[in-house]
Design a protein around this motif. Structure first.
Motif, mmCIF file in Angstrom:
data_model
loop_
_atom_site.group_PDB
_atom_site.id
_atom_site.type_symbol
_atom_site.label_atom_id
_atom_site.label_comp_id
_atom_site.label_asym_id
_atom_site.label_seq_id
_atom_site.Cartn_x
_atom_site.Cartn_y
_atom_site.Cartn_z
ATOM 1 N N ALA A 151 0.843 -1.195 0.000
ATOM 2 C CA ALA A 151 0.000 0.000 0.000
ATOM 3 C C ALA A 151 0.875 1.242 0.000
ATOM 4 O O ALA A 151 1.832 1.331 0.771
ATOM 5 N N ASP A 152 0.527 2.159 -0.875
ATOM 6 C CA ASP A 152 1.254 3.425 -0.983
ATOM 7 C C ASP A 152 0.274 4.570 -0.821
ATOM 8 O O ASP A 152 -0.866 4.484 -1.307
ATOM 9 N N PHE A 153 0.736 5.620 -0.195
ATOM 10 C CA PHE A 153 -0.069 6.844 -0.130
ATOM 11 C C PHE A 153 0.891 8.026 -0.138
ATOM 12 O O PHE A 153 1.571 8.301 0.850
ATOM 13 N N GLY A 154 0.944 8.691 -1.282
ATOM 14 C CA GLY A 154 1.850 9.824 -1.419
ATOM 15 C C GLY A 154 1.285 10.889 -2.324
ATOM 16 O O GLY A 154 0.682 10.577 -3.354
ATOM 17 N N TYR A 155 1.468 12.118 -1.912
ATOM 18 C CA TYR A 155 1.102 13.285 -2.728
ATOM 19 C C TYR A 155 2.215 14.319 -2.588
ATOM 20 O O TYR A 155 2.731 14.510 -1.481
ATOM 21 N N PRO A 156 2.572 14.971 -3.684
ATOM 22 C CA PRO A 156 3.619 15.989 -3.564
ATOM 23 C C PRO A 156 3.103 17.208 -2.796
ATOM 24 O O PRO A 156 2.042 17.748 -3.118
ATOM 25 N N ILE A 157 3.843 17.595 -1.778
ATOM 26 C CA ILE A 157 3.533 18.798 -1.007
ATOM 27 C C ILE A 157 4.835 19.576 -0.887
ATOM 28 O O ILE A 157 5.810 19.073 -0.324
ATOM 29 N N GLU A 158 4.854 20.744 -1.479
ATOM 30 C CA GLU A 158 6.087 21.522 -1.564
ATOM 31 C C GLU A 158 6.620 21.859 -0.171
ATOM 32 O O GLU A 158 5.842 22.134 0.744
ATOM 33 N N TYR A 159 7.924 21.830 -0.046
ATOM 34 C CA TYR A 159 8.538 22.080 1.256
ATOM 35 C C TYR A 159 8.307 23.516 1.728
ATOM 36 O O TYR A 159 8.649 24.466 1.033
ATOM 37 N N ASN A 160 7.698 23.626 2.900
ATOM 38 C CA ASN A 160 7.520 24.914 3.546
ATOM 39 C C ASN A 160 7.503 24.626 5.053
ATOM 40 O O ASN A 160 6.537 24.072 5.573
ATOM 41 N N PRO A 161 8.602 24.978 5.734
ATOM 42 C CA PRO A 161 8.726 24.607 7.147
ATOM 43 C C PRO A 161 7.630 25.209 8.023
ATOM 44 O O PRO A 161 7.436 24.762 9.157
ATOM 45 N N ASN A 162 6.914 26.189 7.491
ATOM 46 C CA ASN A 162 5.839 26.804 8.283
ATOM 47 C C ASN A 162 4.467 26.185 8.033
ATOM 48 O O ASN A 162 3.509 26.483 8.740
ATOM 49 N N SER A 163 4.374 25.333 7.030
ATOM 50 C CA SER A 163 3.079 24.697 6.767
ATOM 51 C C SER A 163 2.831 23.613 7.798
ATOM 52 O O SER A 163 3.768 23.074 8.398
ATOM 53 N N ARG A 164 1.553 23.295 8.009
ATOM 54 C CA ARG A 164 1.215 22.235 8.952
ATOM 55 C C ARG A 164 1.963 20.946 8.617
ATOM 56 O O ARG A 164 2.484 20.268 9.502
ATOM 57 N N GLU A 165 2.033 20.606 7.330
ATOM 58 C CA GLU A 165 2.610 19.319 6.933
ATOM 59 C C GLU A 165 4.091 19.203 7.292
ATOM 60 O O GLU A 165 4.566 18.114 7.593
ATOM 61 N N ASN A 167 5.686 21.273 9.598
ATOM 62 C CA ASN A 167 6.003 21.923 10.860
ATOM 63 C C ASN A 167 6.188 20.887 11.972
ATOM 64 O O ASN A 167 5.245 20.179 12.335
ATOM 65 N N ALA A 168 7.400 20.807 12.492
ATOM 66 C CA ALA A 168 7.704 19.807 13.523
ATOM 67 C C ALA A 168 6.862 20.040 14.774
ATOM 68 O O ALA A 168 6.425 19.088 15.429
ATOM 69 N N ASP A 169 6.589 21.294 15.099
ATOM 70 C CA ASP A 169 5.798 21.603 16.302
ATOM 71 C C ASP A 169 4.341 21.165 16.161
ATOM 72 O O ASP A 169 3.636 21.005 17.157
ATOM 73 N N LEU A 170 3.892 21.011 14.917
ATOM 74 C CA LEU A 170 2.523 20.532 14.685
ATOM 75 C C LEU A 170 2.523 19.036 14.334
ATOM 76 O O LEU A 170 1.575 18.530 13.733
ATOM 77 N N ALA A 171 3.628 18.347 14.704
ATOM 78 C CA ALA A 171 3.749 16.906 14.412
ATOM 79 C C ALA A 171 3.644 16.647 12.915
ATOM 80 O O ALA A 171 2.973 15.707 12.471
ATOM 81 N N GLY A 172 4.304 17.492 12.133
ATOM 82 C CA GLY A 172 4.312 17.347 10.681
ATOM 83 C C GLY A 172 5.048 16.084 10.253
ATOM 84 O O GLY A 172 5.588 15.344 11.075
ATOM 85 N N GLY A 173 5.075 15.873 8.921
ATOM 86 C CA GLY A 173 5.743 14.703 8.368
ATOM 87 C C GLY A 173 4.739 13.779 7.708
ATOM 88 O O GLY A 173 3.580 13.712 8.106
ATOM 89 N N CYS A 174 5.205 13.081 6.674
ATOM 90 C CA CYS A 174 4.277 12.253 5.897
ATOM 91 C C CYS A 174 3.849 11.001 6.661
ATOM 92 O O CYS A 174 2.768 10.473 6.405
ATOM 93 N N LEU A 175 4.656 10.534 7.611
ATOM 94 C CA LEU A 175 4.281 9.304 8.326
ATOM 95 C C LEU A 175 2.965 9.465 9.066
ATOM 96 O O LEU A 175 2.018 8.706 8.844
ATOM 97 N N LEU A 176 2.873 10.470 9.922
ATOM 98 C CA LEU A 176 1.648 10.661 10.708
ATOM 99 C C LEU A 176 0.496 11.134 9.832
ATOM 100 O O LEU A 176 -0.667 10.797 10.079
ATOM 101 N N ASP A 177 0.836 11.918 8.820
ATOM 102 C CA ASP A 177 -0.220 12.520 8.010
ATOM 103 C C ASP A 177 -0.864 11.518 7.056
ATOM 104 O O ASP A 177 -2.083 11.462 6.938
#
Lengths: 318, 318
Positions: A151-165, A167-177
């Motif tokens: 099973a794969d689940f991937g979508y391109p999301i441009e790097y922006n350290p301030n976006s929710r995706e 943002n480390a402080d908002l538990a960002g990252g593709c694993l959790l999302d």
């Protein structure tokens, strides 16, 4: 029986979709919505014909007419909001990932049990008719013994350290999302513990995961899973047995499933729904609550805890 | 220019297909066939209108009218047969895997070079129009930078320790038999060395590999590859970049390729061939030989050696 009154936390995209699907639910209605800004809640209430709008979550939790709360905010807010709702005596359906650590998940589970309220992680995929059909085919032995889940689940999301995706402080990252979906689908079909993980991850400049490949052993069966903010992956799930396989296109929101024996498609199911698909989980939650249950038999507290634990194991490879 | 005269070693299924495709090749004809049993060779020659049939391979290699030998026997015979053909001064196209060890491959390469004859491993997939089209799309930047290659090749083959597939003495196992294709397709598109392998294998009761999952790092790109005698896998290859991806259905014998940008299929190619597809490699070999080359620019000796080395690395995990 009186339909359940739902209260909605958040006015974001997922809450919009969830609420629009509530029109297809026959055991519940949306009674109130809350946002940090009252005007956001009011605009949302107007769009969806909702009786009440609140400018604070606590006011929603204290509304005596509300039976069950749906939490659709970003990951890091789930723990506090679910906790507050439970403490106010409300049943809770909380978006996935239900928390950002297994410890938080354990605490919420304990609290909900002690208060006698219903708590479920919104793993809506499990309730989709196509997934249920696929499970029935597996249970009928139509693909033999499962050897692989892919099973794969991937979508391109441009790097922006301030976006929710990102943002480390908002538990960002593709694993959790998004990565929680491939893990969840593997778990649903293999339904036993993972003996072994091997993971390969690419991190963004700020250390947040942007691409994760996971290899998991469930006894003799294997799962090969991937998630990515770098690329659009093919986003299928394949449930592969020694006698055939099932293909689930866009499995996380599957509308159909296909059963193959070698090259031949021997069976096919399509749900022809007009909703996003959140209605199936909302109705299941309503049915559970109306029958007095405090836990789903599909998304048990243990299953949510297990998902959190697996994501923690995966992160040790980062 | 006179077409090349081909001599065929083996009368098995792959040789049947190869020879039937020779009808579509305009720079070569099949002149002779050899089998261990003369009657097999004669029956094959009759079926395919071939002038000469031999009951020994050496007689074929000594036929002065034969320019190039095609070897279609099981893996373990390739080294000796290719060696004998080269020593008799013949050019050689040898089925994959060309040998069963990198040491054998190195020896054949050295021998062919010292004798000035052409030697190529029959990695026919590389010559298919759909693969060439996919490569052109990649070179034109249509999928951006490649981040992932995914490729599966699996068919259920029942366990029988005496069959060629499961016989350790005949270099059985799914890795050499089918796993070479996913590795070869990843190598073709990523075209650089593998920094890292992680492999998970299931072995049959006699120790022969029946299921192999491979995770390879090519610099920043990753390949997730699988092969199996346990299950029919989905047998697609996906070449995934940060701007789009290419899907190759049954990639090892691809007839078509699809180019996706997010959910949209933006380009499509189909070759509409009526052959199995061996004609493309046979014609390329003929062109090379007729122009005086002793090595293919596509399947170089180095590439064959590299493939052998990678399979040896994968086997260290068994």
């Amino acid at each position: 029986m009186q339909p359940l009154n739902w209260g909605i936390v958040s006015t974001g995209r997922i809450a919009e979709q969830f609420v629009s699907d509530m029109a297809a639910v026959n055991n519940g209605i949306v009674h109130a919505v809350a946002a940090r800004k009252l005007t956001d809640a009011q605009a949302f209430a107007q769009r969806h014909n909702i009786d009440k709008a609140y400018g604070s979550y606590q006011s929603l939790f204290e509304d005596q007419d509300v039976d069950v709360i749906y939490i659709g905010t970003p990951h890091t807010f789930h723990f506090q909001q679910a906790r507050d709702a439970i403490l106010a005596g409300k049943h809770v359906l909380c978006e996935k990932p239900i928390t950002v650590s297994s410890e938080q998940c354990r605490q919420l589970s304990t609290l909900a049990k002690s208060r006698g309220v219903y708590l479920m992680e919104a793993m809506w995929t499990y309730f989709l008719p196509a997934i249920q059909q696929a499970k029935a085919w597996v249970d009928e032995g139509r693909i033999g013994t499962i050897k692989h889940v892919k099973a794969d689940f991937g979508y391109p999301i441009e790097y922006n350290p301030n976006s929710r995706e990102y943002n480390a402080d908002l538990a960002g990252g593709c694993l959790l999302d998004m990565g929680i979906y491939p893990i969840a689908i593997a778990s649903y079909f293999l339904n036993r513990n993972i003996d072994y993980w091997h993971v390969n991850a690419e991190l963004a400049p700020n250390g947040v995961d942007k691409d994760v490949i996971m290899l998991a052993e469930f006894g003799e069966a294997k799962a090969t899973l991937a998630t990515s903010f770098q690329c659009k992956l093919n986003n299928y799930a394949y449930i592969i047995g020694d006698k055939g396989y099932i293909a689930l296109h866009d499995f996380w929101r599957a509308k159909s499933c296909e059963l193959y024996h070698l090259e031949e498609r021997v069976d096919y199911f399509e749900d022809n729904r007009t909703t996003f698909g959140f209605n199936y989980e909302a109705e299941a939650v309503g049915k559970d609550i109306l029958s007095g249950k405090t836990e789903s038999e599909v998304v048990t507290h243990d299953r949510s805890l297990w998902l959190q634990q697996q994501m923690e194991r995966v992160k040790t490879f980062f």
